[in-house]
Design an enzyme around this catalytic site. Structure first.
Site, short mmCIF file in Angstrom:
data_model
loop_
_atom_site.label_atom_id
_atom_site.label_comp_id
_atom_site.label_asym_id
_atom_site.label_seq_id
_atom_site.Cartn_x
_atom_site.Cartn_y
_atom_site.Cartn_z
N ARG A 207 0.78 -1.27 -0.10
CA ARG A 207 -0.10 -0.04 -0.01
C ARG A 207 0.86 1.04 0.11
O ARG A 207 0.58 2.21 -0.58
CB ARG A 207 -0.84 -0.18 1.17
N ARG A 208 2.05 1.26 0.79
CA ARG A 208 2.89 2.41 0.91
C ARG A 208 4.06 2.13 0.32
O ARG A 208 5.03 1.30 1.12
CB ARG A 208 2.76 2.71 2.28
N LYS B 84 -7.72 -15.96 5.55
CA LYS B 84 -8.88 -16.70 6.06
C LYS B 84 -10.45 -16.03 6.25
O LYS B 84 -11.37 -16.49 6.00
CB LYS B 84 -8.66 -17.13 7.63
N LYS C 237 -11.92 -19.38 10.64
CA LYS C 237 -11.12 -20.54 10.68
C LYS C 237 -11.97 -21.84 10.72
O LYS C 237 -11.77 -23.03 10.03
CB LYS C 237 -10.18 -20.51 11.72
P1 NDP Z 1 -0.06 -6.92 7.72
O1 NDP Z 1 -1.13 -5.89 8.03
O2 NDP Z 1 1.26 -6.96 8.69
O3 NDP Z 1 0.48 -6.68 6.29
C1 NDP Z 1 -0.37 -6.44 5.11
C2 NDP Z 1 0.42 -5.92 3.86
O4 NDP Z 1 -0.78 -5.88 2.88
C3 NDP Z 1 1.19 -4.78 4.01
O5 NDP Z 1 2.40 -5.14 3.33
C4 NDP Z 1 0.34 -3.67 3.65
O6 NDP Z 1 1.13 -2.62 2.50
C5 NDP Z 1 -0.26 -4.45 2.26
N1 NDP Z 1 -1.60 -3.91 1.95
C6 NDP Z 1 -2.58 -3.42 2.36
N2 NDP Z 1 -3.54 -3.04 1.48
C7 NDP Z 1 -3.07 -3.22 0.38
C8 NDP Z 1 -3.62 -2.59 -0.79
N3 NDP Z 1 -4.68 -2.49 -0.85
N4 NDP Z 1 -2.72 -2.95 -1.93
C9 NDP Z 1 -1.54 -3.52 -1.83
N5 NDP Z 1 -1.02 -3.85 -0.73
C10 NDP Z 1 -1.94 -3.75 0.50
O7 NDP Z 1 -1.15 -8.21 7.71
P2 NDP Z 1 -0.22 -9.80 8.08
O8 NDP Z 1 0.83 -10.06 7.24
O9 NDP Z 1 -0.29 -9.78 9.63
O10 NDP Z 1 -1.21 -10.62 7.61
C11 NDP Z 1 -1.55 -10.92 6.05
C12 NDP Z 1 -2.38 -12.18 5.90
O11 NDP Z 1 -2.16 -13.26 6.66
C13 NDP Z 1 -4.05 -11.54 6.47
O12 NDP Z 1 -4.86 -12.50 5.57
C14 NDP Z 1 -4.01 -12.44 7.94
O13 NDP Z 1 -5.23 -12.91 8.28
C15 NDP Z 1 -3.13 -13.73 7.43
N6 NDP Z 1 -2.50 -14.49 8.67
C16 NDP Z 1 -1.80 -13.49 9.37
C17 NDP Z 1 -1.13 -14.19 10.59
C18 NDP Z 1 -0.22 -13.32 11.50
O14 NDP Z 1 0.30 -13.96 12.33
N7 NDP Z 1 0.04 -11.97 11.15
C19 NDP Z 1 -1.58 -15.50 10.68
C20 NDP Z 1 -2.03 -16.37 9.85
C21 NDP Z 1 -2.66 -15.66 8.81
P3 NDP Z 1 2.10 -1.85 3.55
O15 NDP Z 1 3.39 -2.55 4.09
O16 NDP Z 1 2.58 -0.94 2.52
O17 NDP Z 1 1.44 -1.34 4.68
N1 HSE Z 2 -4.85 -12.86 15.22
C1 HSE Z 2 -4.61 -14.53 15.03
C2 HSE Z 2 -4.58 -15.48 16.30
C3 HSE Z 2 -3.42 -14.60 13.89
O1 HSE Z 2 -4.21 -14.48 17.40
O2 HSE Z 2 -4.37 -16.43 16.14
C4 HSE Z 2 -3.30 -15.91 13.31
O3 HSE Z 2 -4.48 -16.14 12.50
#
Ligand code: NDP
Ligand code: HSE
Length: 441
Positions: A46-47, A107, A207
């Site tokens: 996004r950024r 998810k 989930k």
């Molecule tokens: P984050 O919020 O840390 O990262 C999201 C990323 O997506 C960022 O890099 C952001 O860009 C980018 N982004 C957001 N909106 C847009 C857009 N419109 N266009 C392009 N890029 C975009 O999320 P997570 O990494 O924590 O999670 C990602 C996925 O993984 C989710 O579906 C979450 O449910 C899943 N997940 C996460 C877990 C966890 O422990 N975090 C565990 C299991 C699943 P920018 O960097 O520029 O902000």
């Molecule tokens: N927020 C979630 C958790 C991340 O606490 O389990 C993993 O999906």
């Protein structure tokens, strides 16, 4: 060696940045396992100006145009770690219809509208893999969708949200209340700034829908899942559970059943429940996840590990990338979605469960009979009754008593109606705790 398999990475946050790191650190091994090197064609974020530390990647790969990246001819596989419903759904449908396989951790999208993604994958002849969407690093979906396909799964019971498991474990260990334990979870970086999706059970419900769909060959969406979070769980509930040799966990439960006409159904629910300390899920502490699967021939299986965090989740993402890349090189695809059973989802009121109810009542003759009468009227059978001084204080003080009642299994609607009627009885001063009981406590 064969020409590289090229990835479009959508998202470079907590999970995406660890995907980049692991791709870099393990590039030689991954290439050997796949039979071709993996290359990042581009990374959509996004950024553009965000500080991404010392990420081992060429800054020129970043773009803010995910759709443009997906459409490029030199992209073979799309890895989506952005999250949310839109615009992610549009991106993934575009990729799948164009025959580009997708690996996603999303998810929320899979539970809201997995059908659209599966249909697009079938249309484009592409793979759709999503191991990271449930229970992070734990290999769970592949066993359900491949290894156990020769068996019949009857029930899946899981702790699938790390944040709430951390909070409940802290409440159990220290006697802290919900707010205090949430504060600790936030300080340690488990809970997000807005913890609603975790503490209100939305994350676990998504989930649960994914697990139920795979276990029962039926399309189950988040809207089909009964959901209660942990915000109402009190220190008194936790103490009450301990007194019974139990602990409280936020469980996701997906089970086969039958309706009144004997037709097979499934029920899928997420709510806090008391489980005995002897249950395999009771010892799952901290932010860990675990899923207990009961299958006809395999019997009981337990999957345990880290359900969240950048590196554990990236591990599951990369496992899928390797599988998808291998399929691509072999010119094959994984079996498509299996939803042939199409079982109806039963409403929560028909789910069979047990309740633990604590009441403060007036301590005089006939009270027990009046209380028991309410249970009888709703055809709920009482398993145990314990009476003590109200508020757990020393016996013989005041005119109130505490009744702790545990029921046998009954339809949830009958149990809820019982509690409602108890609340209206003049002899009941208050219903201090109502919790479901699972796992033979
Ligand atoms: P984050 O919020 O840390 O990262 C999201 C990323 O997506 C960022 O890099 C952001 O860009 C980018 N982004 C957001 N909106 C847009 C857009 N419109 N266009 C392009 N890029 C975009 O999320 P997570 O990494 O924590 O999670 C990602 C996925 O993984 C989710 O579906 C979450 O449910 C899943 N997940 C996460 C877990 C966890 O422990 N975090 C565990 C299991 C699943 P920018 O960097 O520029 O902000
Ligand atoms: N927020 C979630 C958790 C991340 O606490 O389990 C993993 O999906």
């Amino acid at each position: 060696m064969t020409s590289p398999v090229r990835l479009a990475l959508l998202g470079c946050g907590t999970v995406g940045s660890d995907v980049v790191r692991l791709l870099h650190e393990q590039s030689a091994d991954l290439a050997a396992r796949i039979g071709a090197p993996l290359e990042i064609a581009g990374i959509a974020v996004r950024r553009l100006g965000r500080d991404r530390g010392d990420l081992p990647v060429d800054p020129a790969l970043f773009t803010t145009d995910p759709l443009g990246l997906i459409k490029r001819d030199d992209v073979d596989i799309v890895v989506e770690v952005v999250g949310g419903i839109e615009p992610a759904r549009g991106w993934l449908v575009e990729a799948l219809r164009a025959g580009k396989s997708v690996v996603t951790a999303n998810k929320a999208l899979l539970a809201e509208d997995g059908a659209t993604l599966h249909d697009a994958a079938a249309e484009g002849g592409a793979d759709l893999y999503y191991e990271a969407s449930v229970a992070g690093a734990i290999p769970l979906l592949r066993p359900l969708r491949e290894s156990l396909h020769g068996d019949r799964i009857n029930r899946v019971t899981g702790i699938v949200n790390g944040t709430t498991n951390f909070i409940l474990s802290a409440m159990d260990a220290t006697g802290a209340g919900f707010a205090e334990a949430l504060e600790e979870a936030t300080e340690l970086g488990y809970a997000e700034a807005d913890p609603t999706a975790d503490v209100e059970g939305f994350d676990a419900a998504a989930k649960a829908a994914i697990l139920a769909s795979l276990a029962f060959h039926t399309r189950v969406t988040a809207a089909d899942v009964y959901r209660e979070g942990i915000t109402e769980v009190t220190a008194a509930d936790v103490a009450s559970a301990k007194a019974m040799g139990c602990t409280i966990k936020l469980l996701c439960i997906a089970a086969r059943g039958a309706d009144a006409a004997g037709r097979e159904t499934v029920s899928v629910r997420v709510h806090p429940a008391m489980i005995p300390l002897t249950h395999p899920l009771a010892s799952v502490g901290d932010a860990f996840n675990a899923v207990f699967v009961e299958a006809e021939a395999a019997g009981q299986l337990m999957f345990y590990g880290r359900g969240a965090g950048g590196a554990p989740t990236a591990s599951a993402v990369l496992g899928d990338v390797v599988a998808v890349a291998r399929n691509r090189l072999a010119g094959v695809h994984a079996a498509s979605e299996s939803a042939y059973a199409d079982l109806p989802v039963r409403p929560m009121g028909e789910a069979l469960t047990r309740y633990h109810i604590s009441l403060d009542v007036t301590d005089r003759p006939g009270v027990l009979e009046a209380v028991a009468g309410v249970f009888a009227r709703h055809e709920v059978s009482i398993a145990t009754v314990r009476q003590g001084p109200a508020g757990g204080g020393p016996a013989g003080r005041g005119e109130d008593a505490e009744l702790v009642i545990v029921t046998h299994v009954a339809p949830d609607a009958a149990l809820a109606a019982t509690v409602q009627e108890l609340r209206g009885l003049p002899i009941v001063r208050s219903v201090t705790s109502v919790l479901r009981v699972e796992g033979g406590a």
